[in-house]
Design an enzyme around this catalytic site. Sequence first.
Site, PDB file in Angstrom:
ATOM      1  CE1 TYR A  46      -3.836   2.245   0.268  1.00 21.42           C
ATOM      2  CE2 TYR A  46      -2.519   3.380   1.925  1.00 21.42           C
ATOM      3  CZ  TYR A  46      -3.606   3.355   1.071  1.00 21.42           C
ATOM      4  OH  TYR A  46      -4.445   4.443   1.003  1.00 21.42           O
ATOM      5  CB  VAL A 100       1.352   9.626   4.191  1.00 21.85           C
ATOM      6  CG1 VAL A 100       1.266   8.101   4.209  1.00 21.85           C
ATOM      7  CG2 VAL A 100       2.357  10.088   3.143  1.00 21.85           C
ATOM      8  CB  SER A 128      -4.038  12.202   5.143  1.00 27.06           C
ATOM      9  OG  SER A 128      -5.065  11.556   4.427  1.00 27.06           O
ATOM     10  CE1 TYR A 152      -7.041  12.522  -1.706  1.00 25.71           C
ATOM     11  CE2 TYR A 152      -7.303  11.228   0.288  1.00 25.71           C
ATOM     12  CZ  TYR A 152      -6.587  11.557  -0.840  1.00 25.71           C
ATOM     13  OH  TYR A 152      -5.410  10.914  -1.110  1.00 25.71           O
ATOM     14  CB  THR A 178      -5.682  15.903  -2.636  1.00 21.05           C
ATOM     15  OG1 THR A 178      -4.697  16.244  -1.657  1.00 21.05           O
ATOM     16  CG2 THR A 178      -5.091  14.882  -3.603  1.00 21.05           C
ATOM     17  CE  LYS A 260      -0.133  15.938  -1.968  1.00 18.87           C
ATOM     18  NZ  LYS A 260      -0.672  14.636  -2.381  1.00 18.87           N
ATOM     19  CG  HIS A 284      -1.566  10.879  -4.989  1.00 21.84           C
ATOM     20  ND1 HIS A 284      -2.629  11.692  -4.679  1.00 21.84           N
ATOM     21  CD2 HIS A 284      -1.545   9.934  -4.010  1.00 21.84           C
ATOM     22  CE1 HIS A 284      -3.235  11.252  -3.582  1.00 21.84           C
ATOM     23  NE2 HIS A 284      -2.578  10.194  -3.148  1.00 21.84           N
ATOM     24  CG  ASP A 315       4.045  15.657  -3.570  1.00 19.68           C
ATOM     25  OD1 ASP A 315       3.837  15.072  -4.648  1.00 19.68           O
ATOM     26  OD2 ASP A 315       3.138  15.856  -2.735  1.00 19.68           O
TER      27      ASP A 315
HETATM   28  C1  FNR Z   1      -0.047   9.286  -0.167  1.00 17.50           C
HETATM   29  N1  FNR Z   1      -0.391  10.534  -0.670  1.00 17.50           N
HETATM   30  C2  FNR Z   1      -1.530  11.169  -0.236  1.00 17.50           C
HETATM   31  N2  FNR Z   1      -1.852  12.411  -0.706  1.00 17.50           N
HETATM   32  C3  FNR Z   1      -2.940  13.056  -0.253  1.00 17.50           C
HETATM   33  O1  FNR Z   1      -3.205  14.176  -0.688  1.00 17.50           O
HETATM   34  N3  FNR Z   1      -3.738  12.478   0.706  1.00 17.50           N
HETATM   35  C4  FNR Z   1      -3.490  11.240   1.205  1.00 17.50           C
HETATM   36  O2  FNR Z   1      -4.223  10.748   2.061  1.00 17.50           O
HETATM   37  C5  FNR Z   1      -2.365  10.542   0.713  1.00 17.50           C
HETATM   38  N4  FNR Z   1      -2.088   9.292   1.164  1.00 17.50           N
HETATM   39  C6  FNR Z   1      -0.931   8.656   0.752  1.00 17.50           C
HETATM   40  C7  FNR Z   1      -0.621   7.395   1.266  1.00 17.50           C
HETATM   41  C8  FNR Z   1       0.578   6.788   0.913  1.00 17.50           C
HETATM   42  C9  FNR Z   1       0.910   5.449   1.511  1.00 17.50           C
HETATM   43  C10 FNR Z   1       1.479   7.439   0.035  1.00 17.50           C
HETATM   44  C11 FNR Z   1       2.803   6.819  -0.335  1.00 17.50           C
HETATM   45  C12 FNR Z   1       1.158   8.660  -0.504  1.00 17.50           C
HETATM   46  C13 FNR Z   1       0.508  11.224  -1.633  1.00 17.50           C
HETATM   47  C14 FNR Z   1       1.553  12.059  -0.894  1.00 17.50           C
HETATM   48  O3  FNR Z   1       0.965  13.163  -0.278  1.00 17.50           O
HETATM   49  C15 FNR Z   1       2.615  12.603  -1.865  1.00 17.50           C
HETATM   50  O4  FNR Z   1       2.006  13.258  -2.942  1.00 17.50           O
HETATM   51  C16 FNR Z   1       3.529  11.494  -2.402  1.00 17.50           C
HETATM   52  O5  FNR Z   1       3.817  10.528  -1.415  1.00 17.50           O
HETATM   53  C17 FNR Z   1       4.816  12.122  -2.897  1.00 17.50           C
HETATM   54  O6  FNR Z   1       5.637  11.193  -3.482  1.00 17.50           O
HETATM   55  P1  FNR Z   1       6.860  10.447  -2.732  1.00 17.50           P
HETATM   56  O7  FNR Z   1       7.571  11.480  -1.875  1.00 17.50           O
HETATM   57  O8  FNR Z   1       6.230   9.362  -1.938  1.00 17.50           O
HETATM   58  O9  FNR Z   1       7.655   9.952  -3.874  1.00 17.50           O
END
Ligand code: FNR
Length: 390
Positions: A46, A100, A128, A152, A178, A260, A284, A315
């Site tokens: 995940y 996250v 989040s 969201y 987002t 975002k 994302h 990001d």
């Molecule tokens: C996310 N990301 C994310 N983004 C968001 O706006 N709300 C969320 O709830 C989540 N949840 C989430 C869970 C997991 C497990 C991951 C890995 C990512 C996306 C996150 O905010 C971000 O955009 C990315 O993780 C950036 O990329 P890197 O740094 O993981 O490569």
Amino acid sequence: MTTHGLDAQMKIYSNMLLGQGYDVPLSAEEWRDKARANLADGPWWYVEGSAGAEATMDENRQAFSRYKLCPRMLRNVADRDLRVTLFGKNYPMPFLLAPVGVQSIIHPDGERASARAAAKSGIGYVLSTVSSVPMEEIAAVMGDAPRWFQLYPGKDPEIVSSMVQRAETAGYGALVVTVDTTMLGWRMHDLKNAYLPFMLGEGIANFLTDGAFTSRLAASPAENQMAAIQEFLNVYVNPAFTWEDLENVRKQTKLPLLVKGITHPEDAKMALRMGADGLVVSNHGGRQVDGAIAALDALQKIREVVGPNVTVLMDSGIRTAADILKAKALGADAVLIGRPYVYALAAAGQEGVEQWLFHMMAELDLQMALAGYASIREVDSTAVTAYPLR
Ligand code: FNR
């Protein structure tokens, strides 16, 4: 003035006097390996997986290797400043922890651990919508430390309004809407594992504590958890959401609002027309659209069209201090980092995230200085050169 780099080096090298090495992970890869060892297949994939053939995730990394820093010499970097100002507030570092969700699947303390670690160093934390801990509880553990809330925009406008109001009341300093997740991407590892944590009731704390959400339920979540989970799955994202709906969210809050998930320059302009105060250029972490442009490549085009004064964060793919400098040089005011801190959380909880932050701040301090910059604000497009690898 920052001294993170030297402080960390001296602390670590002094282990030599004790006849010891340093067994804390230093690179994202080392943290990643420890995280893998601690997590079962469902939670691990995940976190680690992304959409489709995972081409976007690969591209996010490749984009960084297409740019090289061009260090400048002999420019007096003895006094250094890594602070950035975002929406009138100072942040000690040009990076924040990305939102996250569902961190309870990564560590039993969930977002409490990562939020506490961020608060200890004053690093900005983005919570989040689908956190495992309610936003008010995270606000309480963070005290006065800077935090933003990621929204969201789901199907029910009343729940959306209620969450925006709660975030304002709980002292979140910005709203990050987002827009790239109106549905979940086609994530094949999760599909193979048949793993969606929400189905087990993980990551829905902000909903279970929301009056607008619970008023839709025939029985309380304690009485009928499955019905609450089903209702969450019905409402938490919204494929019908449009720019006009975004404008409505904008009207509901005076908080700075960032959008975002933008990678197209036309969408960047549209977001600003709808009243956004800032953008997060992001795909994302490759989790939504397979085969999409690297966030770093999108960043440059977007900075070009929005001009120098709009707050632009980026990001997706940031793993090292060098990556942060490159993103800064190519137009980002600051960046968000996702998976690397999650690996540290999986490996060692709050302490792991603190250690990861300690190293990242140190490496960035040294990297910036050795590249010839005393202040992160001076890092501009002349700091990098494009390097045609293919
Ligand atoms: C996310 N990301 C994310 N983004 C968001 O706006 N709300 C969320 O709830 C989540 N949840 C989430 C869970 C997991 C497990 C991951 C890995 C990512 C996306 C996150 O905010 C971000 O955009 C990315 O993780 C950036 O990329 P890197 O740094 O993981 O490569």
